[in-house]
Scaffold this motif. Sequence first.
Motif, mmCIF file in Angstrom:
data_model
loop_
_atom_site.group_PDB
_atom_site.id
_atom_site.type_symbol
_atom_site.label_atom_id
_atom_site.label_comp_id
_atom_site.label_asym_id
_atom_site.label_seq_id
_atom_site.Cartn_x
_atom_site.Cartn_y
_atom_site.Cartn_z
ATOM 1 N N ARG A 123 -9.591 15.473 -17.253
ATOM 2 C CA ARG A 123 -10.887 14.815 -17.044
ATOM 3 C C ARG A 123 -10.739 13.298 -17.105
ATOM 4 O O ARG A 123 -11.394 12.563 -16.361
ATOM 5 C CB ARG A 123 -11.880 15.308 -18.095
ATOM 6 C CG ARG A 123 -12.487 16.657 -17.778
ATOM 7 C CD ARG A 123 -13.680 16.957 -18.661
ATOM 8 N NE ARG A 123 -13.279 17.247 -20.019
ATOM 9 C CZ ARG A 123 -12.991 18.482 -20.465
ATOM 10 N NH1 ARG A 123 -13.079 19.505 -19.647
ATOM 11 N NH2 ARG A 123 -12.633 18.681 -21.718
ATOM 12 N N SER A 124 -9.860 12.828 -17.977
ATOM 13 C CA SER A 124 -9.626 11.389 -18.073
ATOM 14 C C SER A 124 -9.013 10.850 -16.788
ATOM 15 O O SER A 124 -9.366 9.762 -16.317
ATOM 16 C CB SER A 124 -8.709 11.084 -19.264
ATOM 17 O OG SER A 124 -8.448 9.702 -19.366
ATOM 18 N N VAL A 125 -8.099 11.623 -16.197
ATOM 19 C CA VAL A 125 -7.490 11.210 -14.929
ATOM 20 C C VAL A 125 -8.550 11.145 -13.829
ATOM 21 O O VAL A 125 -8.639 10.168 -13.076
ATOM 22 C CB VAL A 125 -6.364 12.187 -14.528
ATOM 23 C CG1 VAL A 125 -5.881 11.876 -13.118
ATOM 24 C CG2 VAL A 125 -5.211 12.107 -15.506
ATOM 25 N N MET A 126 -9.366 12.205 -13.741
ATOM 26 C CA MET A 126 -10.374 12.282 -12.684
ATOM 27 C C MET A 126 -11.461 11.211 -12.834
ATOM 28 O O MET A 126 -12.145 10.876 -11.872
ATOM 29 C CB MET A 126 -11.016 13.674 -12.665
ATOM 30 C CG MET A 126 -10.052 14.788 -12.288
ATOM 31 S SD MET A 126 -9.313 14.516 -10.662
ATOM 32 C CE MET A 126 -8.292 15.984 -10.520
ATOM 33 N N ALA A 127 -11.602 10.677 -14.045
ATOM 34 C CA ALA A 127 -12.618 9.657 -14.286
ATOM 35 C C ALA A 127 -12.148 8.262 -13.874
ATOM 36 O O ALA A 127 -12.945 7.321 -13.839
ATOM 37 C CB ALA A 127 -13.021 9.649 -15.755
ATOM 38 N N GLN A 128 -10.856 8.101 -13.567
ATOM 39 C CA GLN A 128 -10.321 6.793 -13.197
ATOM 40 C C GLN A 128 -10.797 6.377 -11.813
ATOM 41 O O GLN A 128 -11.146 7.207 -10.977
ATOM 42 C CB GLN A 128 -8.782 6.820 -13.227
ATOM 43 C CG GLN A 128 -8.181 7.261 -14.539
ATOM 44 C CD GLN A 128 -8.467 6.310 -15.675
ATOM 45 O OE1 GLN A 128 -8.519 5.088 -15.474
ATOM 46 N NE2 GLN A 128 -8.658 6.850 -16.869
ATOM 47 N N ARG A 129 -10.780 5.091 -11.566
ATOM 48 C CA ARG A 129 -11.196 4.565 -10.265
ATOM 49 C C ARG A 129 -10.191 4.956 -9.176
ATOM 50 O O ARG A 129 -8.981 4.923 -9.403
ATOM 51 C CB ARG A 129 -11.323 3.047 -10.318
ATOM 52 C CG ARG A 129 -12.529 2.539 -11.123
ATOM 53 C CD ARG A 129 -12.529 1.025 -11.209
ATOM 54 N NE ARG A 129 -11.386 0.533 -11.981
ATOM 55 C CZ ARG A 129 -10.624 -0.495 -11.630
ATOM 56 N NH1 ARG A 129 -10.863 -1.135 -10.496
ATOM 57 N NH2 ARG A 129 -9.623 -0.888 -12.386
ATOM 58 N N GLU A 130 -10.719 5.309 -7.993
ATOM 59 C CA GLU A 130 -9.859 5.686 -6.877
ATOM 60 C C GLU A 130 -8.953 4.532 -6.468
ATOM 61 O O GLU A 130 -7.851 4.746 -5.949
ATOM 62 C CB GLU A 130 -10.716 6.138 -5.694
ATOM 63 C CG GLU A 130 -10.007 6.286 -4.352
ATOM 64 C CD GLU A 130 -8.945 7.391 -4.326
ATOM 65 O OE1 GLU A 130 -8.124 7.375 -3.390
ATOM 66 O OE2 GLU A 130 -8.937 8.241 -5.238
ATOM 67 N N SER A 131 -9.372 3.301 -6.720
ATOM 68 C CA SER A 131 -8.549 2.147 -6.352
ATOM 69 C C SER A 131 -7.265 2.080 -7.185
ATOM 70 O O SER A 131 -6.288 1.448 -6.771
ATOM 71 C CB SER A 131 -9.346 0.853 -6.524
ATOM 72 O OG SER A 131 -9.777 0.703 -7.866
#
Length: 584
Positions: A123-131
């Motif tokens: 979930r922490s990974v998926m919450a990161q900015r796509e940039s």
Amino acid sequence: MMEDDFYRPSSNGTVPPIALGTVLWGTVVDFLTSPNVVLALFLGPFIIAILTRYMSGRPVGKGANKLVWRVPYWIPFIGHGFSFLWDPTKLMKEAREQSPHGVFSLYLGGTTHNIISDPNLVRSVMAQRESIVQFSPVAWRIIVKFFGIPEESKFKYDKAWEELNSTLGSLMRDPGLSELLGRTVKNMEKNVSEMITFVDTEIDLQPWEKFGNASLISDTETEIDLVALMRDMMGHASIPAMYGSAFLQKYPDLLHEIYDMDKGIMYFFLGVPALAPFPASIKARIARSNIWGALDDQQRALDAHAEGKHVDSAWGDMEDISVFARKRNEIYRKYGFKIRERGELSILWALAVNSSLLVYWQILYIFSTPGLVERLREEIAPYANVTQPVSIGKISEAPRLKISADDLSKNCPLLKATYFEALRLTDQPWSVRTLAGDVVISEENGSEKPKEGYLLREGEFITLPHDMHMKDPVYFLDPDKFEPERFMTRDDQGKVTVDMGTIRPYGGGPSLCKGRILAERECLALIAGILAFWDIEPAENKKNWVIPPQQKTTAVSRPMHETRVRIRRRVFNWEKQNKSEKTL
């Protein structure tokens, strides 16, 4: 008498070329055969491997942000490549068991992959900015390496991306979803009722019977490979629904070429050369070339049809090609895509590979679980039923099957739970991201204290193997056991609902499968149709089902060996009644 001066130096002091070559070669041979050099050549690789093994393991750092522990490896640059190619599931399992915190990294061909399976860290990974945590470069890498799109076509895809992506979004909602699902279910209703012919002449067999090596036992029973049967039954329903009935008629081996291509996916991703002597790799490349040829042929026909030009009669009137496929062809023409630049291979592959394997596993688990078939037949009866055929004298039609895919999804919680449980046990999807900058991932700790996290470096990859969580005993009791009820809950009013929970069979973030609703409903429809129409039992021992070990693929795993079964058409109520009346 002339003196023989062949062995003397030339008058200008230089050594003749032949003699010079002999001297140099002799020097090289003497050097290579000297004891010290032989010893160095023999021991060198071992010393390098041992030093690499000693130096390659990256320990977890100290402090608030730790480096991810790296699994040691033996061969420079190659890293874990050979082990990954041979058995990725075994490598991941062993690495996780050794990992101090269940998070580790592998080194594959010069690239570090940080492996993260804990749901909180995911979930922490998926919450990161796509940039920063990027999917787009990974997607393009897959498109080029696996599907064979030319690298130079990227600028066209960048311009057309929003429109192409919107066509995928249309599969999530009506009218696109209903149109394609309706076509697929109509094919299933016909094919399931005609699934087994009960003949022993090959020319009269259905295509799925031929590839399943069907063997006639009697005029009411046939033995066949369940894997081939279920894969082809799904393929012969979904592909004509998308690309028209003429596509598989014109290219009858297409489905199996897709399967061959999929078996070689790791060779494509690891950049194994085309001429490398690996049979699976060579076969996969030949299959991909043949699939491209078929798709190119249809794209030319679609171009001509749209422009009002002559179309080969083998394609028919092309009116049964889906709106989805027509719209993508329109976008390709709008942006000037050449035939070989068009990315329909990715759509065709996704349509043919995963759902077709999943229905095999789902039907296998259902029939091998005592009492489950009877419970499911009772649940699906209003939405997948067989009606009495019309009879004129002694001539009768075949029984007709009617399937309501929407109702099966909404009103059959046990059937849907078997779908989720089959996904949990056999789906092995990975989400991959590339890092455009350093990032720290951590669990939410519910306090104001600094969070302890993992520091991931720019240029590395994050790999989220969702199957590691889906078989984790911390989250799933008896994780290797088929228990669909684990996804079912009952509210205070007694209503049963189904919840997917924490499993991620479709990936996550921007890579979340856009066809997941279509895939779910077509799988439920095919399973319900077969349950309503057919009885299945093991060929070897009628009481003992064998669940084969699994082989890692791109998503849903392949069985390591075939499953031979015997199939009979069910005896329906009106047949029992007619038999009873004749007896009286």
